[in-house]
Structure formats: C-alpha cells, structure tokens
Design an enzyme around this catalytic site. Sequence first.
Site, PDB file in Angstrom:
ATOM      1  N   GLN A 344     -45.449  70.364 113.999  1.00  0.00           N
ATOM      2  CA  GLN A 344     -46.894  70.142 113.657  1.00  0.00           C
ATOM      3  C   GLN A 344     -47.639  69.582 114.536  1.00  0.00           C
ATOM      4  OE1 GLN A 344     -47.764  70.687 110.422  1.00  0.00           O
ATOM      5  NE2 GLN A 344     -49.661  69.771 110.652  1.00  0.00           N
ATOM      6  N   GLU A 371     -20.145  70.219 107.775  1.00  0.00           N
ATOM      7  CA  GLU A 371     -19.281  69.000 107.540  1.00  0.00           C
ATOM      8  C   GLU A 371     -19.708  68.297 106.442  1.00  0.00           C
ATOM      9  OE1 GLU A 371     -17.534  66.648 110.731  1.00  0.00           O
ATOM     10  OE2 GLU A 371     -17.613  68.589 112.047  1.00  0.00           O
TER      11      GLU A 371
HETATM   12  N1  CAA Z   1      -9.398  60.019 104.118  1.00  0.00           N
HETATM   13  C1  CAA Z   1      -8.387  60.355 103.789  1.00  0.00           C
HETATM   14  N2  CAA Z   1      -7.781  60.690 102.301  1.00  0.00           N
HETATM   15  C2  CAA Z   1      -8.926  60.741 101.639  1.00  0.00           C
HETATM   16  C3  CAA Z   1     -10.396  60.512 101.949  1.00  0.00           C
HETATM   17  C4  CAA Z   1     -10.617  60.203 103.168  1.00  0.00           C
HETATM   18  N3  CAA Z   1     -11.583  60.200 103.506  1.00  0.00           N
HETATM   19  N4  CAA Z   1     -10.918  60.883 100.836  1.00  0.00           N
HETATM   20  C5  CAA Z   1     -10.346  61.131  99.699  1.00  0.00           C
HETATM   21  N5  CAA Z   1      -9.260  61.187 100.222  1.00  0.00           N
HETATM   22  C6  CAA Z   1      -7.622  61.609  99.364  1.00  0.00           C
HETATM   23  C7  CAA Z   1      -7.933  60.900  98.077  1.00  0.00           C
HETATM   24  O1  CAA Z   1      -7.348  59.321  98.274  1.00  0.00           O
HETATM   25  C8  CAA Z   1      -6.927  61.678  97.314  1.00  0.00           C
HETATM   26  O2  CAA Z   1      -5.789  61.571  97.417  1.00  0.00           O
HETATM   27  P1  CAA Z   1      -4.974  61.111  96.343  1.00  0.00           P
HETATM   28  O3  CAA Z   1      -4.792  61.875  95.022  1.00  0.00           O
HETATM   29  O4  CAA Z   1      -3.429  61.283  97.046  1.00  0.00           O
HETATM   30  O5  CAA Z   1      -5.173  59.720  96.031  1.00  0.00           O
HETATM   31  C9  CAA Z   1      -7.260  63.163  97.983  1.00  0.00           C
HETATM   32  O6  CAA Z   1      -8.007  63.066  99.289  1.00  0.00           O
HETATM   33  C10 CAA Z   1      -8.292  63.969  97.034  1.00  0.00           C
HETATM   34  O7  CAA Z   1      -9.538  63.100  96.900  1.00  0.00           O
HETATM   35  P2  CAA Z   1     -10.729  63.147  95.868  1.00  0.00           P
HETATM   36  O8  CAA Z   1     -10.163  63.376  94.530  1.00  0.00           O
HETATM   37  O9  CAA Z   1     -11.685  62.299  96.364  1.00  0.00           O
HETATM   38  O10 CAA Z   1     -11.071  64.659  96.336  1.00  0.00           O
HETATM   39  P3  CAA Z   1     -12.459  65.718  95.627  1.00  0.00           P
HETATM   40  O11 CAA Z   1     -11.594  66.873  95.251  1.00  0.00           O
HETATM   41  O12 CAA Z   1     -13.035  64.922  94.730  1.00  0.00           O
HETATM   42  O13 CAA Z   1     -13.230  65.968  97.046  1.00  0.00           O
HETATM   43  C11 CAA Z   1     -14.915  65.693  98.548  1.00  0.00           C
HETATM   44  C12 CAA Z   1     -13.505  65.243  97.779  1.00  0.00           C
HETATM   45  C13 CAA Z   1     -15.324  64.024  99.139  1.00  0.00           C
HETATM   46  C14 CAA Z   1     -15.987  66.165  97.832  1.00  0.00           C
HETATM   47  C15 CAA Z   1     -14.433  66.800  99.724  1.00  0.00           C
HETATM   48  O14 CAA Z   1     -13.928  67.966  98.994  1.00  0.00           O
HETATM   49  C16 CAA Z   1     -15.468  66.872 100.591  1.00  0.00           C
HETATM   50  O15 CAA Z   1     -15.858  66.141 101.626  1.00  0.00           O
HETATM   51  N6  CAA Z   1     -16.089  68.261 100.518  1.00  0.00           N
HETATM   52  C17 CAA Z   1     -17.008  68.558 101.402  1.00  0.00           C
HETATM   53  C18 CAA Z   1     -16.306  69.684 102.344  1.00  0.00           C
HETATM   54  C19 CAA Z   1     -16.725  69.545 103.809  1.00  0.00           C
HETATM   55  O16 CAA Z   1     -16.902  68.413 104.497  1.00  0.00           O
HETATM   56  N7  CAA Z   1     -16.599  70.539 104.554  1.00  0.00           N
HETATM   57  C20 CAA Z   1     -16.604  70.499 105.990  1.00  0.00           C
HETATM   58  C21 CAA Z   1     -16.039  71.749 106.556  1.00  0.00           C
HETATM   59  S1  CAA Z   1     -15.980  71.589 108.220  1.00  0.00           S
HETATM   60  C22 CAA Z   1     -17.483  72.161 108.869  1.00  0.00           C
HETATM   61  O17 CAA Z   1     -18.464  72.074 108.257  1.00  0.00           O
HETATM   62  C23 CAA Z   1     -17.451  72.353 110.527  1.00  0.00           C
HETATM   63  C24 CAA Z   1     -18.648  72.261 111.137  1.00  0.00           C
HETATM   64  O18 CAA Z   1     -19.621  71.847 110.540  1.00  0.00           O
HETATM   65  C25 CAA Z   1     -18.893  72.370 112.682  1.00  0.00           C
HETATM   66  P1  FAD Z   2     -21.721  74.819  97.941  1.00  0.00           P
HETATM   67  O1  FAD Z   2     -20.857  74.068  97.719  1.00  0.00           O
HETATM   68  O2  FAD Z   2     -22.004  75.965  97.300  1.00  0.00           O
HETATM   69  O3  FAD Z   2     -23.239  74.122  97.586  1.00  0.00           O
HETATM   70  C1  FAD Z   2     -24.616  74.497  97.226  1.00  0.00           C
HETATM   71  C2  FAD Z   2     -25.386  73.460  96.970  1.00  0.00           C
HETATM   72  O4  FAD Z   2     -24.781  72.772  95.858  1.00  0.00           O
HETATM   73  C3  FAD Z   2     -25.448  72.527  98.052  1.00  0.00           C
HETATM   74  O5  FAD Z   2     -26.685  71.740  98.258  1.00  0.00           O
HETATM   75  C4  FAD Z   2     -24.414  71.308  97.448  1.00  0.00           C
HETATM   76  O6  FAD Z   2     -24.909  70.182  98.069  1.00  0.00           O
HETATM   77  C5  FAD Z   2     -24.579  71.394  96.135  1.00  0.00           C
HETATM   78  N1  FAD Z   2     -23.686  70.805  95.632  1.00  0.00           N
HETATM   79  C6  FAD Z   2     -22.246  71.426  95.300  1.00  0.00           C
HETATM   80  N2  FAD Z   2     -21.599  70.612  94.826  1.00  0.00           N
HETATM   81  C7  FAD Z   2     -22.465  69.192  94.409  1.00  0.00           C
HETATM   82  C8  FAD Z   2     -22.389  68.161  93.571  1.00  0.00           C
HETATM   83  N3  FAD Z   2     -20.897  67.784  93.217  1.00  0.00           N
HETATM   84  N4  FAD Z   2     -23.147  67.204  93.497  1.00  0.00           N
HETATM   85  C9  FAD Z   2     -24.479  67.621  93.888  1.00  0.00           C
HETATM   86  N5  FAD Z   2     -24.655  68.643  94.808  1.00  0.00           N
HETATM   87  C10 FAD Z   2     -23.824  69.441  95.045  1.00  0.00           C
HETATM   88  N6  FAD Z   2     -16.616  75.112 107.560  1.00  0.00           N
HETATM   89  C11 FAD Z   2     -15.225  74.932 107.848  1.00  0.00           C
HETATM   90  O7  FAD Z   2     -14.232  74.718 107.376  1.00  0.00           O
HETATM   91  N7  FAD Z   2     -15.149  74.937 109.491  1.00  0.00           N
HETATM   92  C12 FAD Z   2     -16.064  75.163 110.065  1.00  0.00           C
HETATM   93  O8  FAD Z   2     -15.939  75.249 111.430  1.00  0.00           O
HETATM   94  C13 FAD Z   2     -17.534  75.470 109.470  1.00  0.00           C
HETATM   95  N8  FAD Z   2     -18.505  75.658 110.160  1.00  0.00           N
HETATM   96  C14 FAD Z   2     -19.650  75.886 109.504  1.00  0.00           C
HETATM   97  C15 FAD Z   2     -21.055  76.699 110.103  1.00  0.00           C
HETATM   98  C16 FAD Z   2     -22.108  77.120 109.422  1.00  0.00           C
HETATM   99  C17 FAD Z   2     -23.241  77.692 110.314  1.00  0.00           C
HETATM  100  C18 FAD Z   2     -22.093  76.977 108.288  1.00  0.00           C
HETATM  101  C19 FAD Z   2     -23.195  77.394 107.282  1.00  0.00           C
HETATM  102  C20 FAD Z   2     -21.086  76.244 107.570  1.00  0.00           C
HETATM  103  C21 FAD Z   2     -20.013  75.756 108.295  1.00  0.00           C
HETATM  104  N9  FAD Z   2     -19.092  75.440 107.561  1.00  0.00           N
HETATM  105  C22 FAD Z   2     -17.717  75.314 107.855  1.00  0.00           C
HETATM  106  C23 FAD Z   2     -18.755  75.259 105.884  1.00  0.00           C
HETATM  107  C24 FAD Z   2     -19.635  74.231 105.447  1.00  0.00           C
HETATM  108  O9  FAD Z   2     -19.065  72.979 105.558  1.00  0.00           O
HETATM  109  C25 FAD Z   2     -19.870  74.334 104.001  1.00  0.00           C
HETATM  110  O10 FAD Z   2     -20.975  75.493 104.339  1.00  0.00           O
HETATM  111  C26 FAD Z   2     -20.378  73.082 103.391  1.00  0.00           C
HETATM  112  O11 FAD Z   2     -19.446  72.121 103.314  1.00  0.00           O
HETATM  113  C27 FAD Z   2     -21.267  73.672 101.690  1.00  0.00           C
HETATM  114  O12 FAD Z   2     -20.343  74.544 101.232  1.00  0.00           O
HETATM  115  P2  FAD Z   2     -21.260  75.855 100.481  1.00  0.00           P
HETATM  116  O13 FAD Z   2     -21.575  76.688 101.679  1.00  0.00           O
HETATM  117  O14 FAD Z   2     -19.996  76.505  99.863  1.00  0.00           O
HETATM  118  O15 FAD Z   2     -22.036  75.314  99.689  1.00  0.00           O
END
Ligand code: CAA
Ligand code: FAD
Length: 387
Positions: A344, A371
């Site tokens: 902007q 993440e």
């Molecule tokens: N540390 C250790 N253990 C944990 C934890 C933590 N922070 N949080 C939960 N747990 C444990 C719980 O205690 C539970 O274990 P028990 O059954 O033995 O008690 C187990 O993990 C499952 O926990 P939940 O029931 O809370 O799990 P859930 O299915 O409801 O989901 C969630 C948890 C927070 C939604 C999780 O699925 C989540 O973080 N989702 C987002 C996914 C994500 O962040 N993806 C990142 C991909 S990497 C990426 O994106 C790379 C990049 O950018 C470069």
């Molecule tokens: P979805 O889970 O389908 O979500 C779609 C929308 O619904 C989002 O707005 C979300 O916030 C919302 N939503 C879903 N559930 C809920 C809820 N319970 N309450 C409220 N809102 C909700 N993953 C890896 O493992 N390793 C990597 O190195 C990695 N790198 C990545 C790099 C890029 C460029 C991108 C785009 C993604 C990467 N990811 C990686 C995956 C990333 O972590 C996922 O894209 C992210 O966690 C969201 O999952 P999804 O794309 O399936 O969206």
Amino acid sequence: MSFPLYAPAEEHDMLREAVRALAEEKIAPRAAAADENEEFPEDSYKDLVAADFHAVHVPEEYGGAGADALAAVIVIEEVARVCASSSLIPAVNKLGTVPLLLSASAELKAAYLPAVARGEAMFSYALSEAEAGSDAAAMRTRAVADGDSYVLDGVKTWITNAGISEYYTVMAVTDPSAGARGISAFVVEKSDEGVSFGPKERKLGIKGSPTRQVILENVRIPASRMIGAPGTGFKTALATLDHTRITIAAQALGIAQGALDFAVGYVKERRQFGKAIGDFQGVQFMIADMAMKLEAARQLTYAAAAKSELAMHGTPVKDLTFFSSAAKTAASDAAMEITTDAVQLLGGYGYTRDYPVERMMRDAKITQIYEGTNQIQRMVMARQLLK
Ligand code: CAA
Ligand code: FAD
C-alpha cells in the site's frame, strides 16, 4: 529463576550481524530470480553451508554448531528478510531433524545428523497427506513390519524441499486399530528403492522452495530406522512442531522486517504534494503500527525460543505448546498485515514486480497456513487454556 531470560546476548547480536551481511551480499541479489524462475537457490544453499548457517541447531556432538533456539530464530529471520525461500533451508533442516533429536536412538542420530551438519544432506519432514492436513492423525500411509524391515506405502503431500533433501522423517501407520497411537516415525532416504516425487506444486509464494509429493511404493527399510518406539510417531511429530512453529514465526518476522525496511526507505524518498510521503501523518501512523506489530510478535517469538531451548535440554516446560502456537500465529498474522501495508505504501509501484514487496506479501501468506493453519493454532491454544 523460573522464567528464562530471552533477551539476545552479545553472541546473538554478532550472529545477526554476520547473517545479515551474508544475506544482503549473497542471498538478496538472487531472491527475485528464485521467485521468478521458481528455482531452488542452489548458490544460496552453498553460501549458507560455507558460513555454517544452514543447520545451526545440530548439536556439537554430531558435528554441528550447537546453537540455541534463539540463534536458529535469528538465522532464519535474517535470511527470510531478504529471501523467504532460502530461509526454508535452515528451517526445514531443523523440522526434519528435531524428531531424531527428541526421540531417536543414539545410533540413528549418529547415522544421519553429521551429514546435515556438514551440509551434505538436507532433511525434510513428511506428515501431511491429501486427506490428512489439519487432521494429521487421519493419515493413510502404511508401514508394515516384515522381519527386520518395515515396508512403506503411501503418498505424503506438500513436502517442502522434497526431491532435493536426501533424508525424510516420514510418519506412517503401523497399527491401524490404534488411531494416533498407531502411528510411527521413520527415516526414509531419497535413494531408497520405491521412493519418487510428484511434480513441483505451482504456488503463490515461496516459489524458490520446491513443494512436492513424496511417493512411497513398497519401500523396504531396516526396522532400525524407526524413530523411537512403535506407536510414538504422532507424539514425536507434534512435539517437534512445538519447537519448529517458532522457526515459522521467525520466517514471518523476517519477511515482515524486509517489507517494513523497504517501505520506510521508500516513503522517505517518494514525493507527492511537494513533500516526502513519509511527512504525512497518515503514512507515519501506518509505519508506526507496522513496527509495533512486528516488535510485539518478535518478543513473543523470542520468549517461545527460550522455552524451546529449556525443553530441548530436558526441563519440562508446561506452556511451550501454547507459546509456540501463539508465536507462529502472532508473527504470521503480523507479517500478512505488514507486507500488505508495505505494498500500500508503495502505491502502484508496490503492486509490480519491479519492487520486492509484492513478493514479500505473497511469501507471507504461507506462514499463516503451514506447520498447522492459524485456525489450528488457535484450537491448540484454546485446548491448552481450557484443559
Ligand atoms: N506434544 C506431544 N504430544 C502431543 C502434543 C504435543 N504438543 N499434542 C498432542 N499430543 C498427543 C496427545 O497427548 C495424544 O496422545 P495420547 O492419546 O497418548 O494422550 C495424541 O498426541 C493425539 O493428540 P490429540 O488427540 O490432541 O490429536 P488430534 O488428532 O485431536 O489433533 C492437532 C491434534 C493439534 C489438530 C494436530 O493434528 C495438528 O497439529 N494438526 C496440524 C497439522 C500440522 O501442523 N501439520 C504441519 C505439517 S509440517 C509443515 O507444514 C512443514 C512446513 O511448513 C515447512
Ligand atoms: P485443510 O486441513 O483441508 O484445511 C482447510 C481449511 O479448513 C483451513 O483454513 C483450516 O484452517 C480449516 N480447518 C480445518 N480443520 C479445522 C478445524 N478443526 N477448525 C477450524 N478450521 C479448520 N506438510 C508436511 O508434512 N511437510 C511439509 O514440509 C509441508 N510443507 C508445506 C509447504 C507448503 C507450501 C504448503 C502449502 C503446505 C505444506 N505442508 C507440509 C502441509 C501443511 O502443513 C498443510 O497444508 C496444513 O497443515 C493445512 O492442511 P490442508 O492443506 O489439508 O488444509
């Protein structure tokens, strides 16, 4: 003292100066081309390795710099200030290897971490799947025990730096009847038979960092490559994110700082109505708000880094999960606002590729998504508060 100091020490300031100098001299000039050509900045990787900034978190016993969590944040921040794609080199090396640092056997750590420390291999993290993004525990990738081996089948999606990383932490289901407790973590090598990669995703931003599927077809690996015990992979994956969401906060801070610095320079030069636009109060208030939001997010991120450092060394830190999610959310939301405001402030010029702020705005968006999306971070924070 129950609360750790998080103010940067003199060593952190010196580190910041050194990374900034390298980033401005070597990495910044290549940032626009990495974005424009959608190419991994190989030369920037080499420069980061030569300066030993590519994976500063690896402990000294594995040949690394043994830097603390705040130092890793500072490196990522300074690289992201000029090139968000390049900042994923230190960030993803940390993401891929923290599962080993937290949970792997001494042998597994010794087998894989030194190559990362030397800059000979990068390490990616493979949790997500097409039908299991936010709901990561719904993954389908299977790992079936067979004698002294596991055989992996499935497709991991969105894997950052896939294809260029040598090593992958892969989460897979070993016991389908046990839900999240039936998931285990493994080290998979790029050279393992049956490993291949999908085409590069065509993205809005961070275009210099390849994002691809990791396809696992009948991949047989030794059972010794399991990280920790069977069924602990999901906990290791989430415990890892408690440390590494802070590195995404750092990336967001860096992108935002780059946009703010550019906008401040611009408003002092650009003249309209006979004055520099920075003389108008409407512009000054925007700059003040941008700097304030950035500094608030930075302090939260540094506090989270201090907690991460304590936890990494065995001190139980009850609120690490909250701080990590809060830092990532605050910093990424701030980065989106600050980069949008920077566009902007440059007016029409900000909207063109002749200036870096439109790239920074596109790059900032991903920090609200990966993440764990910021909705998921808010869910994680609320769970901590309500439990
Ligand atoms: N540390 C250790 N253990 C944990 C934890 C933590 N922070 N949080 C939960 N747990 C444990 C719980 O205690 C539970 O274990 P028990 O059954 O033995 O008690 C187990 O993990 C499952 O926990 P939940 O029931 O809370 O799990 P859930 O299915 O409801 O989901 C969630 C948890 C927070 C939604 C999780 O699925 C989540 O973080 N989702 C987002 C996914 C994500 O962040 N993806 C990142 C991909 S990497 C990426 O994106 C790379 C990049 O950018 C470069
Ligand atoms: P979805 O889970 O389908 O979500 C779609 C929308 O619904 C989002 O707005 C979300 O916030 C919302 N939503 C879903 N559930 C809920 C809820 N319970 N309450 C409220 N809102 C909700 N993953 C890896 O493992 N390793 C990597 O190195 C990695 N790198 C990545 C790099 C890029 C460029 C991108 C785009 C993604 C990467 N990811 C990686 C995956 C990333 O972590 C996922 O894209 C992210 O966690 C969201 O999952 P999804 O794309 O399936 O969206």
